[in-house]
Design an enzyme around this catalytic site. Sequence first.
Site, PDB file in Angstrom:
ATOM      1  N   ARG A  88       8.427  21.651  -3.696  1.00  0.00           N
ATOM      2  CA  ARG A  88       7.909  22.724  -4.530  1.00  0.00           C
ATOM      3  C   ARG A  88       8.486  22.747  -5.938  1.00  0.00           C
ATOM      4  NH1 ARG A  88       7.134  23.612   0.339  1.00  0.00           N
ATOM      5  NH2 ARG A  88       9.200  22.727   0.486  1.00  0.00           N
ATOM      6  N   THR A  89       9.802  22.737  -6.030  1.00  0.00           N
ATOM      7  CA  THR A  89      10.418  22.963  -7.341  1.00  0.00           C
ATOM      8  C   THR A  89      10.076  21.822  -8.294  1.00  0.00           C
ATOM      9  OG1 THR A  89      12.204  24.016  -6.135  1.00  0.00           O
ATOM     10  CG2 THR A  89      12.566  23.591  -8.473  1.00  0.00           C
ATOM     11  N   LYS A 135      25.569   4.019 -10.036  1.00  0.00           N
ATOM     12  CA  LYS A 135      26.570   3.074 -10.549  1.00  0.00           C
ATOM     13  C   LYS A 135      27.826   3.797 -11.002  1.00  0.00           C
ATOM     14  CE  LYS A 135      22.896   1.111 -12.912  1.00  0.00           C
ATOM     15  NZ  LYS A 135      22.431   0.506 -14.148  1.00  0.00           N
ATOM     16  N   ARG A 168      18.188  19.373 -10.434  1.00  0.00           N
ATOM     17  CA  ARG A 168      18.662  19.811  -9.105  1.00  0.00           C
ATOM     18  C   ARG A 168      19.810  18.891  -8.719  1.00  0.00           C
ATOM     19  NH1 ARG A 168      15.118  21.268  -3.893  1.00  0.00           N
ATOM     20  NH2 ARG A 168      14.907  23.119  -5.186  1.00  0.00           N
ATOM     21  N   HIS A 170      19.610  29.237  -7.415  1.00  0.00           N
ATOM     22  CA  HIS A 170      18.268  28.675  -7.622  1.00  0.00           C
ATOM     23  C   HIS A 170      17.502  29.753  -8.388  1.00  0.00           C
ATOM     24  CE1 HIS A 170      14.714  26.406  -7.125  1.00  0.00           C
ATOM     25  NE2 HIS A 170      14.703  26.204  -5.825  1.00  0.00           N
TER      26      HIS A 170
END
Length: 312
Positions: free
Chosen positions: A59-60, A89, A110, A138
Site C-alpha cells: 500500500r504505502t 555493500k 521505509r 508511520h
Amino acid sequence: MAAFPLAHVIESQQFDRELLEVVFQTADQMKADLLGERRFARSLDGRIMASLFYEPSTRTRFSFESAMLRLGGAVITTENAREFSSAAKGESLSDSTRIMNGYADVIVMRHNEAGSAARASEISCIPVINAGDGAGQHPTQALLDMYTIMDAFPEKNSLKIAMVGDLRYGRTVRSLSYLLTKYENVEIIFVSPPVCKMEGDIKAYLDKNNVPWREETDLAEVAPEVDCVYMTRIQKERFHDPEDYKTAAGRYILTPERVRTMKPDAIIMHPLPRVDEIPKEVDDDPRAQYFQQAMNGLYIRMALLYLLLKKD
Ligand code: CP
C-alpha cells in the site's frame, strides 16, 4: 492555498488541527479531481520522487508512487533497497540520503530501524517522508486513518476507539495515538496480549494530553462499546522470542459473530496487510472500512506530495 510549514514528514506530532485540516481538505480536492477535471494532473511535472524501501510494502509504496505519477511527477525506485541498493555493500543511510538529494526532489523512505527517517531528514535538503521506521512511526498511515475516521463520522464530536493486536511493535497504532490527541472527546481502549502491550511513551503522551485510555485483553467485551475497532496484524517479523509470538498469534479474530455485536454505525479499520485477524466474510459488512482506508492513502499521499513540493 496557504504555504505548507513542514520541511519533512517524520512523526504524527508534527501535525496540529489546523495542519490536519489543510491536508484533509487537499486530499478531498485530490479525490474530487481524480473523478473530475484532472486539474492537478500535471501539477508536479518535472519533479522526481525517490522511493527508498528497505522493508516490504504494498500500500504505502504503490500509493505514493501512484500519487506522484497521478500528479505528473516521476518516480525512481529500487525493488528492495536492502538488497538492490548499495546498502547491501555497506553504504550508510546518511550517504544514500546525500546521494538521493542530487537525484530527486523528495525521498519517501521505509526502513527497519526506528528513528531512521528522522536521521535522514537531518542531513537532507529535500523533503523526507517517513513511510514507516521499524516499530517507530508511520505518520502518513495515521493521516489516512484519521481521514477515514473523519469521513465516517462527519457529525460526531466524540470517538471511542479500540486498538487491537500488536500494539508493541505496531507503528500505525503508535502514530494514530499521537494524532488522536489533537481531537476532543477521544477515548482509547488498547486490546492486546500481555506480550504486545502499548509502550509507555504513548501512554505518557496520552496522559499528558488528557486522553483517557485503558487496557483490556478481551475483544468480545470491548467490541460492542466502541465506535471503531482498529485491528492490527501480529507482526511475526518483529518478535525477538518465537515463544512470545506463539502466545500472541491468532488470539484476536474479528469474526462475523463478533461483528454482529458491534454498534450499527461503528466502523472496522485495519492498516493491512491482514493475516487471519479479519476473515474475508466480514469484507461485505458496510462497517468494514479497510479497503476504503487503503484507497484514502492515495488521496492523502497526493495531498502531501503536492503540499511539500508545490509550496515554492
Ligand atoms: N499499511 C501499510 O503500511 O501497508 P504496506 O506495508 O503494504 O505498505
